[in-house]
Design a protein around this motif. Structure first.
Motif, PDB file in Angstrom:
ATOM      1  N   GLN A 133       0.952  -1.391   0.161  1.00  0.00           N
ATOM      2  CA  GLN A 133       0.350  -0.197  -0.179  1.00  0.00           C
ATOM      3  C   GLN A 133       0.745   1.543   0.223  1.00  0.00           C
ATOM      4  N   ALA A 134       2.207   0.818   0.534  1.00  0.00           N
ATOM      5  CA  ALA A 134       2.849   2.402   0.422  1.00  0.00           C
ATOM      6  C   ALA A 134       3.431   2.806  -0.405  1.00  0.00           C
ATOM      7  N   GLN A 135       3.689   1.542  -1.590  1.00  0.00           N
ATOM      8  CA  GLN A 135       4.167   2.270  -2.659  1.00  0.00           C
ATOM      9  C   GLN A 135       3.373   3.047  -3.632  1.00  0.00           C
ATOM     10  N   SER A 136       1.362   2.838  -2.978  1.00  0.00           N
ATOM     11  CA  SER A 136       0.543   3.600  -4.262  1.00  0.00           C
ATOM     12  C   SER A 136      -0.391   4.691  -3.199  1.00  0.00           C
TER      13      SER A 136
ATOM     14  N   SER B  78      -1.401   5.961   1.238  1.00  0.00           N
ATOM     15  CA  SER B  78      -1.149   6.521   2.292  1.00  0.00           C
ATOM     16  C   SER B  78      -1.448   5.227   3.831  1.00  0.00           C
ATOM     17  N   PRO B  79      -1.098   5.416   4.558  1.00  0.00           N
ATOM     18  CA  PRO B  79      -1.280   4.727   5.700  1.00  0.00           C
ATOM     19  C   PRO B  79      -3.022   4.765   6.030  1.00  0.00           C
ATOM     20  N   ARG B  80      -3.657   3.042   6.451  1.00  0.00           N
ATOM     21  CA  ARG B  80      -5.147   3.114   6.337  1.00  0.00           C
ATOM     22  C   ARG B  80      -5.043   2.290   7.667  1.00  0.00           C
ATOM     23  N   GLY B  81      -6.910   2.275   8.432  1.00  0.00           N
ATOM     24  CA  GLY B  81      -6.856   0.906   8.712  1.00  0.00           C
ATOM     25  C   GLY B  81      -6.960   1.961  10.567  1.00  0.00           C
ATOM     26  N   LEU B  82      -7.306   1.059  10.887  1.00  0.00           N
ATOM     27  CA  LEU B  82      -7.108   1.176  13.004  1.00  0.00           C
ATOM     28  C   LEU B  82      -6.471   0.290  13.660  1.00  0.00           C
ATOM     29  N   VAL B  83      -6.327   2.180  14.055  1.00  0.00           N
ATOM     30  CA  VAL B  83      -5.246   1.570  15.628  1.00  0.00           C
ATOM     31  C   VAL B  83      -5.932   1.772  16.708  1.00  0.00           C
TER      32      VAL B  83
ATOM     33  N   TYR C 269      -3.307  11.860   8.336  1.00  0.00           N
ATOM     34  CA  TYR C 269      -3.853  10.445   7.890  1.00  0.00           C
ATOM     35  C   TYR C 269      -5.559  10.019   8.025  1.00  0.00           C
ATOM     36  N   PRO C 270      -6.237  10.880   7.191  1.00  0.00           N
ATOM     37  CA  PRO C 270      -7.386  10.748   7.613  1.00  0.00           C
ATOM     38  C   PRO C 270      -8.048   9.549   6.715  1.00  0.00           C
ATOM     39  N   GLU C 271      -7.286   8.117   6.747  1.00  0.00           N
ATOM     40  CA  GLU C 271      -7.514   7.157   6.445  1.00  0.00           C
ATOM     41  C   GLU C 271      -6.921   6.219   7.236  1.00  0.00           C
ATOM     42  N   VAL C 272      -6.811   7.218   8.663  1.00  0.00           N
ATOM     43  CA  VAL C 272      -6.189   6.220   9.229  1.00  0.00           C
ATOM     44  C   VAL C 272      -7.514   6.764  11.340  1.00  0.00           C
TER      45      VAL C 272
ATOM     46  N   ARG D 282       5.818  -3.322  11.238  1.00  0.00           N
ATOM     47  CA  ARG D 282       4.499  -3.328  12.377  1.00  0.00           C
ATOM     48  C   ARG D 282       3.759  -2.007  10.716  1.00  0.00           C
ATOM     49  N   PRO D 283       2.697  -2.842  10.686  1.00  0.00           N
ATOM     50  CA  PRO D 283       1.827  -1.930   9.690  1.00  0.00           C
ATOM     51  C   PRO D 283       2.524  -0.263   9.902  1.00  0.00           C
ATOM     52  N   ALA D 284       1.612   0.262   8.557  1.00  0.00           N
ATOM     53  CA  ALA D 284       2.444   1.628   8.703  1.00  0.00           C
ATOM     54  C   ALA D 284       1.028   2.574   9.458  1.00  0.00           C
ATOM     55  N   ARG D 285      -0.117   2.714  10.009  1.00  0.00           N
ATOM     56  CA  ARG D 285      -1.304   3.286  10.292  1.00  0.00           C
ATOM     57  C   ARG D 285      -0.260   3.075  11.893  1.00  0.00           C
ATOM     58  N   ILE D 286       0.338   1.807  12.575  1.00  0.00           N
ATOM     59  CA  ILE D 286       0.446   1.628  13.437  1.00  0.00           C
ATOM     60  C   ILE D 286       1.890   2.806  13.964  1.00  0.00           C
TER      61      ILE D 286
END
Length: 296
Positions: A78-81, A83-88, A112-115, A272-276
């Protein structure tokens, strides 16, 4: 294994299904198959509560690693295309979370509107792995554990009371004199039954506090303190404004309780995932700045 870890993280079969974009039946069958293969029940389930069994807790840490590695691999793509996304899921102490963490989160969410963040506030130390948290802020002298911890800044604690209380009861000049004072207690001190202090010159002292009120949140002691009902050992971020306004007064300033600090802790494993990663970096940067200003 990853589905089991997602259920642990979300503390719900339905929420895990939503996160994974599969049906609840798929999640339930996957956990049932895992239990059958292991020959052990992983959850105790009721209509209102989902709790890990001993076997579930033993498996949870490794399952979290499986999930984290899979999510990290996905995040790299995802980072190649994007921004970070998902729940923390973030845990923090109640008063510190309300006063110091919640006010800075809008800046993060705009960046980070997708986090999204699930903020859990409690002075009790949560089980990061067993309860499915990605990270926690803790104010303590941390014991050795398998958790990964980063020390962000010291947290000063002060012996405080209302000026009217000290005018009436006297201002203690040595911690031993606190034994004659009305003491308001915080339940989550490392040793709530004893207040210990050390002097700049190396002397140590300990007293057994006695008083009419003990609470599991330091802010809950403030009305009694401001009403002049006694003294308490309080962290600087809670009493800072009242001290500046003269509503509270600090005593025994040459003496210090055992040192504590603000830490950012996370379960072991990685990557770790980018969102974290982005949230941990943001919190560390903003809260170290806050601590540096206070601690000098």
């Amino acid at each position: 294994m990853a589905i089991f870890a997602k259920v642990v993280e979300q503390r719900s079969f339905a929420r895990a299904a939503d996160e994974l974009a599969v049906s609840k039946a798929t999640v339930s069958k996957a956990v049932t198959r895992l239990e059958a293969r292991l020959g052990a029940r992983l959850f105790n389930r009721t209509s209102r509560r989902l709790a890990l069994t001993d076997a579930g807790r033993a498996l949870a840490e490794r399952a979290q690693r499986v999930l984290a590695e899979g999510e990290a691999a996905e995040a790299e793509v995802q980072a190649q295309s994007g921004s970070p996304r998902g729940l923390v899921r973030l845990a923090a102490p109640m008063s510190f979370g309300l006063g110091e963490v919640a006010p800075i989160l809008p800046d993060f969410l705009r960046q980070y509107p997708e986090v999204s963040i699930d903020l859990h506030l409690s002075d009790a130390a949560v089980d990061l792995i067993g309860e499915g948290f990605d990270m926690a802020l803790r104010i303590a002298a941390l014991p050795d554990s398998s958790l990964l911890a980063r020390r962000l800044c010291p947290v000063d604690r002060l012996v405080v009371g209302a000026p009217a209380y000290f005018d009436r009861a006297g201002r203690p000049r040595h911690p031993h004199e606190l034994g004659e004072h009305v003491c308001l207690g915080y339940a989550y001190l490392a040793t709530p039954q004893a207040w210990t202090f050390s002097h700049r010159g190396g002397e140590a002292a300990s007293i057994r506090p006695a008083g009419p009120l003990r609470a599991n949140n330091a802010d809950a002691l403030m009305p009694a303190l401001l009403a002049g009902l006694g003294v308490a050992v309080q962290p600087d971020f809670i009493v800072r404004q009242a001290l500046a306004e003269g509503r509270l007064e600090a005593v025994l300033t040459d003496w210090s309780p055992p040192p504590i600090a603000l830490h950012l802790v996370m379960p072991p494993g990685g990557p770790r995932p980018a969102r974290i990663e982005v949230l941990s970096t943001f919190l560390a940067r903003r809260l170290v700045r806050r601590g540096g200003a206070d601690a000098g």
